[in-house]
Design an enzyme around this catalytic site. Sequence first.
Site, PDB file in Angstrom:
ATOM      1  N   SER A   1       1.426   3.290  -0.356  1.00 22.09           N
ATOM      2  CA  SER A   1       1.077   3.853  -1.659  1.00 22.09           C
ATOM      3  C   SER A   1       0.079   2.927  -2.343  1.00 22.09           C
ATOM      4  O   SER A   1      -0.336   1.906  -1.787  1.00 22.09           O
ATOM      5  CB  SER A   1       2.338   4.004  -2.525  1.00 22.09           C
ATOM      6  OG  SER A   1       2.864   2.727  -2.836  1.00 22.09           O
ATOM      7  N   LYS A   2      -0.286   3.258  -3.573  1.00 15.97           N
ATOM      8  CA  LYS A   2      -1.302   2.487  -4.287  1.00 15.97           C
ATOM      9  C   LYS A   2      -0.889   1.034  -4.496  1.00 15.97           C
ATOM     10  O   LYS A   2      -1.744   0.161  -4.640  1.00 15.97           O
ATOM     11  CB  LYS A   2      -1.593   3.147  -5.634  1.00 15.97           C
ATOM     12  CG  LYS A   2      -2.324   4.481  -5.497  1.00 15.97           C
ATOM     13  CD  LYS A   2      -2.592   5.108  -6.849  1.00 15.97           C
ATOM     14  CE  LYS A   2      -3.306   6.444  -6.691  1.00 15.97           C
ATOM     15  NZ  LYS A   2      -3.541   7.109  -7.988  1.00 15.97           N
ATOM     16  N   ARG A   3       0.405   0.775  -4.512  1.00 18.31           N
ATOM     17  CA  ARG A   3       0.826  -0.614  -4.723  1.00 18.31           C
ATOM     18  C   ARG A   3       0.454  -1.511  -3.539  1.00 18.31           C
ATOM     19  O   ARG A   3       0.448  -2.734  -3.658  1.00 18.31           O
ATOM     20  CB  ARG A   3       2.334  -0.683  -4.980  1.00 18.31           C
ATOM     21  CG  ARG A   3       3.205  -0.381  -3.772  1.00 18.31           C
ATOM     22  CD  ARG A   3       4.684  -0.577  -4.079  1.00 18.31           C
ATOM     23  NE  ARG A   3       5.515  -0.300  -2.924  1.00 18.31           N
ATOM     24  CZ  ARG A   3       5.921   0.910  -2.562  1.00 18.31           C
ATOM     25  NH1 ARG A   3       5.558   1.958  -3.268  1.00 18.31           N
ATOM     26  NH2 ARG A   3       6.687   1.078  -1.494  1.00 18.31           N
ATOM     27  N   HIS A   4       0.143  -0.902  -2.400  1.00 21.97           N
ATOM     28  CA  HIS A   4      -0.260  -1.680  -1.229  1.00 21.97           C
ATOM     29  C   HIS A   4      -1.769  -1.929  -1.196  1.00 21.97           C
ATOM     30  O   HIS A   4      -2.276  -2.571  -0.283  1.00 21.97           O
ATOM     31  CB  HIS A   4       0.153  -0.946   0.061  1.00 21.97           C
ATOM     32  CG  HIS A   4       1.637  -0.816   0.213  1.00 21.97           C
ATOM     33  ND1 HIS A   4       2.289   0.389   0.102  1.00 21.97           N
ATOM     34  CD2 HIS A   4       2.594  -1.740   0.447  1.00 21.97           C
ATOM     35  CE1 HIS A   4       3.593   0.204   0.268  1.00 21.97           C
ATOM     36  NE2 HIS A   4       3.799  -1.080   0.483  1.00 21.97           N
ATOM     37  N   GLY A   5      -2.483  -1.403  -2.191  1.00 19.80           N
ATOM     38  CA  GLY A   5      -3.933  -1.570  -2.211  1.00 19.80           C
ATOM     39  C   GLY A   5      -4.621  -0.228  -2.038  1.00 19.80           C
ATOM     40  O   GLY A   5      -4.088   0.815  -2.412  1.00 19.80           O
TER      41      GLY A   5
END
Length: 486
Positions: A254-258
């Site tokens: 997801s976006k938290r991984h970049g």
Amino acid sequence: MSERVRVRFAPSPTGPFHIGGARSALFNYLLARHEGGTFVVRVEDTDLKRSTAESEINIKAALRWLGINWDEGIDVGGDYGPYRQMERLDLYKKYTEKLIAEDKAYYCFCTPEELEAEKEKQLADGETPVYSGKCSCLSHDRVEEYLKEGRPHVVRIRAPKEGLVEVDDIVRGKVPFEAAKIGDFVIVKSDGVPVYNYCVVLDDALMKITHVIRAEEHLSNTPRQLVIYRALGFEPPRFAHVSLILGADRKKMSKRHGATSVQQYRDMGYLPEALFNFLALLGWTPEGDEEILSHDEICSRFTLERVAKNPAVFDIEKLNWINFQYMKQLDADRLFEVCLPHLQQAGRIAKDADAATLTWAKDMVWALREHIQYGAQVVEAAKIFFTDDYAPENEETAAVLQEETAPAVLSAFVQELEALPEVTADTVQPLFKKVQKGLGVKGKFVYMPIRVALTGVMHGPDLNVIIALMGRKKVMARLQKSGLLQ
């Protein structure tokens, strides 16, 4: 394979093109290319609230940028169009009417409130929520009466009530589902638009798709799709559900991984051939230990039998390493083409820079090539040429300037540099030996203090190249600023 392979990629144009979608598209493309088959791209745009033309443009551009070109479908045409679902509504309607006429589907007039109450009761009783079939036995006359009244309704398909619905999956083997937990599900919504599971079956069947390769999260849809295939009398394709892509923490990416979209990686200056190579290795393992494989090599080696069941981890360090291998193969012109937009965006190089500035910038980028894994990194790598923030980066680096020989070395080098008629990489190179011999010190005691005084770091491009790129004036100013000149 005896039949000619036909595979498809069918994205919903509802946002940026996710890296997981790109991997699904790639695996379909690779099977088609490996088997000499046909790769179809069509659009699933029945989500009217979220589908946009901009998203479709983004998806197509990303596929083409990656080198995933299609043989049939949107913008290309073919014998099985149209290739957007909203342009196929009349076709879906024809098959819906056929299913109703054959009593394989029926109108359901239950209100949302009735359905919610039914669901809540089943949950309270510890049961899996399944539609009760309340409208499945309505008489023909009652149905006609409700339709004339204009009552809101959906269309449901009659699903089996007992036994198993088994998915025979190339990657996962045979996966059984209890028929009783499927229930008579909706195939056409109250607004007349068919649901995903219904459209996708008709599209795949009528477009003669032989293999459906998609993400594991679609596996739970497959029993319903098999029910529809049977009701319509179509032979289902072979299914292959590939593993999810996880972040480094082994949670769904997801976006938290970049960055999660193809466009983001393109914007950061990754090379399409490197991302193609990397995505192919997300869940597929070629024979042998090679990881840097060309487009044609991957196409020739790809088989579904070597696709893993286990989740694929998106390792950004591995992507950076793969991209670096491709970056090192670029010539000076292509490398500069990749890096220049990032220098311009950071304000390092003006967009209307003159020819001399661009020539200098190209030489600088070439000097930094061993230190740039992807295009955007050039901004940080080139910082030493554009900022006065070049103090020693840490205590170990600062200690280089505290060596007792450092003042003498810097002073001797300044004298030699001042005497040079022209400062180039070739004319600067002999100066280090002259200083070394003149002071009787080892080479590292010459190179290191000069490098640290000029750049603040202990590693980087060849020192003579750095000095030539900085020019005499900037080099002299920085060495003066060190406060060590005697």
